[in-house]
Design a protein around this motif. Structure first.
Motif, short mmCIF file in Angstrom:
data_model
loop_
_atom_site.label_atom_id
_atom_site.label_comp_id
_atom_site.label_asym_id
_atom_site.label_seq_id
_atom_site.Cartn_x
_atom_site.Cartn_y
_atom_site.Cartn_z
N ARG A 93 65.80 48.27 49.62
CA ARG A 93 67.27 48.18 49.58
C ARG A 93 67.75 47.00 50.41
NH1 ARG A 93 71.64 51.16 52.36
NH2 ARG A 93 73.36 51.21 50.88
N LEU A 94 68.69 46.23 49.87
CA LEU A 94 69.24 45.08 50.58
C LEU A 94 70.43 45.50 51.43
CD1 LEU A 94 69.37 42.39 47.74
CD2 LEU A 94 67.52 42.86 49.35
N GLN A 95 70.52 44.92 52.60
CA GLN A 95 71.71 45.11 53.43
C GLN A 95 72.85 44.31 52.80
OE1 GLN A 95 71.88 47.26 56.03
NE2 GLN A 95 69.82 47.80 55.33
N GLU A 96 74.06 44.72 53.05
CA GLU A 96 75.23 44.09 52.43
C GLU A 96 75.30 42.59 52.72
OE1 GLU A 96 80.07 44.59 52.39
OE2 GLU A 96 78.84 46.29 53.02
N ASP A 97 75.03 42.18 53.95
CA ASP A 97 75.08 40.75 54.30
C ASP A 97 74.08 39.94 53.50
OD1 ASP A 97 77.10 41.17 56.10
OD2 ASP A 97 75.80 41.13 57.88
N GLU A 98 72.87 40.47 53.33
CA GLU A 98 71.84 39.77 52.56
C GLU A 98 72.22 39.73 51.08
OE1 GLU A 98 67.02 39.76 51.83
OE2 GLU A 98 67.98 41.58 52.58
#
Length: 123
Positions: A105-110
């Motif tokens: 899962r990607l963090q929002e910033d990434e």
């Protein structure tokens, strides 16, 4: 791909980028211009055996409609007796789907930094 289809397409085939249920995607160079493309090679026999003719036709029809900077561009479709060659824009960074599978899962910033142009349909 046989020599006749390769001559007809005017492309020099490179490495295989991916393999799916009824075809594969290869990187290629358009010989007259030197432009790099991705070519989805769909085997007609496998498409028919999986009863996917309508899905493939629909995907091609939809791709022909789109002209947007964030969607992979369809350049041409060449049909031979054995295969359908879907010539598309090449995106060297690969598929976003594969990156997410590898990284999780990607963090929002990434996620904000990603160019949606990395996405194209995969079989």
């Amino acid at each position: 791909m046989d020599g006749k289809a390769n001559d007809f397409l005017n492309y020099k085939m490179g490495k295989t980028l991916g393999i799916g249920s009824f075809g594969k995607v290869k990187v290629a160079e358009h010989i007259p211009t030197g432009h790099k493309v991705a070519i989805k090679i769909l085997n007609r026999r496998k498409i028919k055996a999986m009863d996917m003719e309508e899905k493939v036709r629909r995907e091609i029809k939809i791709l022909r409609l789109f002209m947007h900077p964030h969607i992979i561009r369809l350049y041409e479709v060449v049909e031979t007796m054995n295969d359908i060659f879907v010539v598309m824009e090449y995106v060297k960074s690969g598929e976003l789907f594969d990156y997410i599978v590898e990284k999780g899962r990607l963090q929002e910033d990434e996620a904000r930094r990603f160019n949606i142009n990395m996405i194209f349909w995969k079989h």
